[in-house]
Design an enzyme around this catalytic site. Structure first.
Site, PDB file in Angstrom:
ATOM      1  N   GLY A 270       0.794  -1.218   0.000  1.00  0.00           N
ATOM      2  CA  GLY A 270       0.000   0.000   0.000  1.00  0.00           C
ATOM      3  C   GLY A 270       0.827   1.269   0.000  1.00  0.00           C
ATOM      4  O   GLY A 270       1.833   1.388  -0.703  1.00  0.00           O
ATOM      5  N   HIS A 271       0.410   2.216   0.829  1.00  0.00           N
ATOM      6  CA  HIS A 271       1.012   3.547   0.862  1.00  0.00           C
ATOM      7  C   HIS A 271       2.385   3.521   1.537  1.00  0.00           C
ATOM      8  O   HIS A 271       3.357   4.044   1.012  1.00  0.00           O
ATOM      9  CB  HIS A 271       0.053   4.469   1.617  1.00  0.00           C
ATOM     10  CG  HIS A 271       0.359   5.930   1.512  1.00  0.00           C
ATOM     11  ND1 HIS A 271       0.500   6.586   0.316  1.00  0.00           N
ATOM     12  CD2 HIS A 271       0.540   6.874   2.492  1.00  0.00           C
ATOM     13  CE1 HIS A 271       0.742   7.872   0.543  1.00  0.00           C
ATOM     14  NE2 HIS A 271       0.784   8.064   1.852  1.00  0.00           N
ATOM     15  N   PHE A 272       2.463   2.878   2.697  1.00  0.00           N
ATOM     16  CA  PHE A 272       3.697   2.842   3.487  1.00  0.00           C
ATOM     17  C   PHE A 272       4.426   1.511   3.250  1.00  0.00           C
ATOM     18  O   PHE A 272       4.514   0.672   4.140  1.00  0.00           O
ATOM     19  CB  PHE A 272       3.379   3.010   4.969  1.00  0.00           C
ATOM     20  CG  PHE A 272       3.035   4.413   5.379  1.00  0.00           C
ATOM     21  CD1 PHE A 272       4.038   5.331   5.658  1.00  0.00           C
ATOM     22  CD2 PHE A 272       1.718   4.824   5.475  1.00  0.00           C
ATOM     23  CE1 PHE A 272       3.732   6.631   6.041  1.00  0.00           C
ATOM     24  CE2 PHE A 272       1.400   6.126   5.863  1.00  0.00           C
ATOM     25  CZ  PHE A 272       2.410   7.036   6.138  1.00  0.00           C
TER      26      PHE A 272
END
Length: 480
Positions: A270-272
């Site tokens: 995902g994002h991180f």
């Protein structure tokens, strides 16, 4: 082994508001090494880079500041400071001066992207490379998750501003870390918990809402960033969590429009992505930085490598390699600069062929140790040799691209070779038990150790010389 981390605060002049700001930063690595500046995003701080600093600081000077209003840096109240991305970039540019960063690669993520790209456009002569990890510079990279923020840009009413407060809640913060991850247990809870602690400080909500509103000026600045990309063609790596709910994969691919040689890698996260995929991402970054920043190696050290560069004492051995492969591998020319070393390496490989390991298992061991050493050249060689030896297609594919083997015995060999390389030769009982459970004994363990040792030598020379992968070893050659 990584370098010792230090945690410091430096006073930085602020040309807009007058009073100096205390900027907190993490630093590790040799002071005289090539520098890498890590710029974090929302809603986090330099804490997000704790693992990456550990993975890079054995080779590079790594510095990660907290932006004003984030982490342990000063967070003046919103009305007096004026939180916008131009201002943040000005402060971080002053920070680079304060800590003596005159040349550096920039790693940007989320908010760090518009800050870092402003730095690069302002002082292009300072930037040695760009790494964007879900750090956007193209409108097609913005998902529908930005719609509430876009509504505020178009109509900055109090109602639309208050609608954005949901982005500051604990559930949303945790969502940013876990969305798109198949295994949420790999995300450390202190990550989003620490972020939320700072978000919940009195007055911080207004800081973050101001920055949400100003993000429209980042989109307006995209043409300026593109102009920088087109004019200066910085060495660029985009490594992206493909399941990011805010920044789409199209944003990574778009870099190639302005920088045709940009490298793009997608991670199934995902994002991180640094939280759950640290080793994978760090491996991609280290390989990129080695090609980009390690300027004292390659031709600078070895000169031009070809038949003419082979010393007289090594010519017969090199000709023998030509008889084996049908050509002289580029690495052969590099090893031949010291004929005794080439002789020793060839002798070890010949001896490995006489051990109890079967030929396919030998290539698995050699390939696994090379992969652990991030040696792309050798991985390609051993995948090709396994194919020539008649290994099944899935075995060749696994040697070339990584992962676990379906065959229990080959997987035990891969695991043991990898353990030798990654654990600095001190394998665990678990590794030994996996090997013996697959039917191998002490002879196989020592043979695999020989393979790993041989690759330490060859992989080092490959990295030092930066030899290109021969066409016959590339994946497309298998169908040629």
């Amino acid at each position: 082994m990584s370098a010792i981390n230090t945690y410091q605060t430096v006073s930085v002049a602020d040309g807009r508001t007058g009073p100096a700001l205390n900027i907190f930063y993490r630093e590790a690595g040799p002071k005289d090494a090539p520098a890498v500046l890590l710029l974090h995003g929302f809603p986090t701080s330099s804490h997000q880079y704790r693992g990456l600093i550990d993975r890079l600081s054995d080779k590079y000077r790594v510095i990660a500041p907290d932006l004003p209003g984030f982490g342990f840096s000063d967070a003046p109240e919103a009305k007096s400071f004026g939180y916008n991305f131009d201002h943040l970039a000005e402060v971080i540019e002053s920070f680079t001066d304060a800590v003596g960063l005159n040349r550096y690669a920039i790693y940007v993520f989320d908010y760090g992207a518009p800050v870092g790209f402003r730095l690069a456009a302002s002082r292009p002569e300072r930037v040695t490379a760009l790494i964007s990890q879900n750090g956007n510079a193209y409108e097609e990279g913005l998902s529908d998750g930005w719609n509430p923020i876009r509504a505020y840009w178009e109509s900055p009413s109090e109602e639309n501003r208050n609608n954005l407060r949901a982005f500051l809640q604990a559930g949303t913060t945790q969502f940013q870390y876990t969305h798109g991850e198949t295994d949420a247990t790999r995300t450390a809870p202190e990550s989003y918990t620490l972020d939320q602690y700072f978000l919940d400080r009195p007055g911080n909500d207004e800081i973050q809402l101001d920055l949400f509103g100003d993000y429209k000026n980042n989109v307006a600045a995209y043409p300026r960033f593109h102009e920088y990309f087109q004019k200066h063609q910085p060495a660029t790596l985009a490594v992206w969590g493909r399941n990011d709910p805010f920044f789409l994969p199209q944003g990574a691919e778009a870099f190639r429009r302005d920088i045709p040689d940009a490298e793009v890698h997608f991670v199934d996260g995902g994002h991180f992505v640094l939280e759950a995929h640290l080793d994978e991402v760090a491996g991609i970054i280290r390989a990129f930085l080695a090609r980009t920043l390690d300027v004292a190696q390659g031709e600078a050290l070895f000169g031009e490598l070809n038949a003419a560069s082979v010393p007289a004492e090594a010519k017969e051995m090199v000709e023998g390699m030509s008889g084996l492969f049908g050509f002289v591998p580029n690495l052969g020319y590099a090893l031949a600069v010291e004929p005794v070393v080439l002789s020793a390496y060839l002798t070890v490989l010949q001896s490995l062929g006489k051990t109890t390991l079967d030929p396919i298992a030998q290539q698995v061991a050699l390939g696994a140790a090379s992969r652990a050493n991030a040696a792309e050249y050798a991985v390609a060689v051993h995948a090709t040799l396994a194919q020539k030896l008649g290994a099944p297609a899935d075995v060749v594919e696994t040697i070339r691209h990584g992962g676990a083997f379906k065959d229990v015995k080959l997987e035990a060999v891969r695991r043991f070779a990898d353990a030798i390389a990654t654990k600095r030769t001190q394998v665990s009982d678990s590794d030994v038990n996996a090997l013996t459970s697959a039917g191998y004994d002490k002879r196989a363990a020592v043979a695999i150790a020989m393979a790993a040792g041989a690759k330490t030598l060859a992989n080092t020379v490959a990295h030092l010389s930066r030899v290109a992968i021969d066409d016959d070893f590339k994946e497309e050659a298998k169908t040629a």
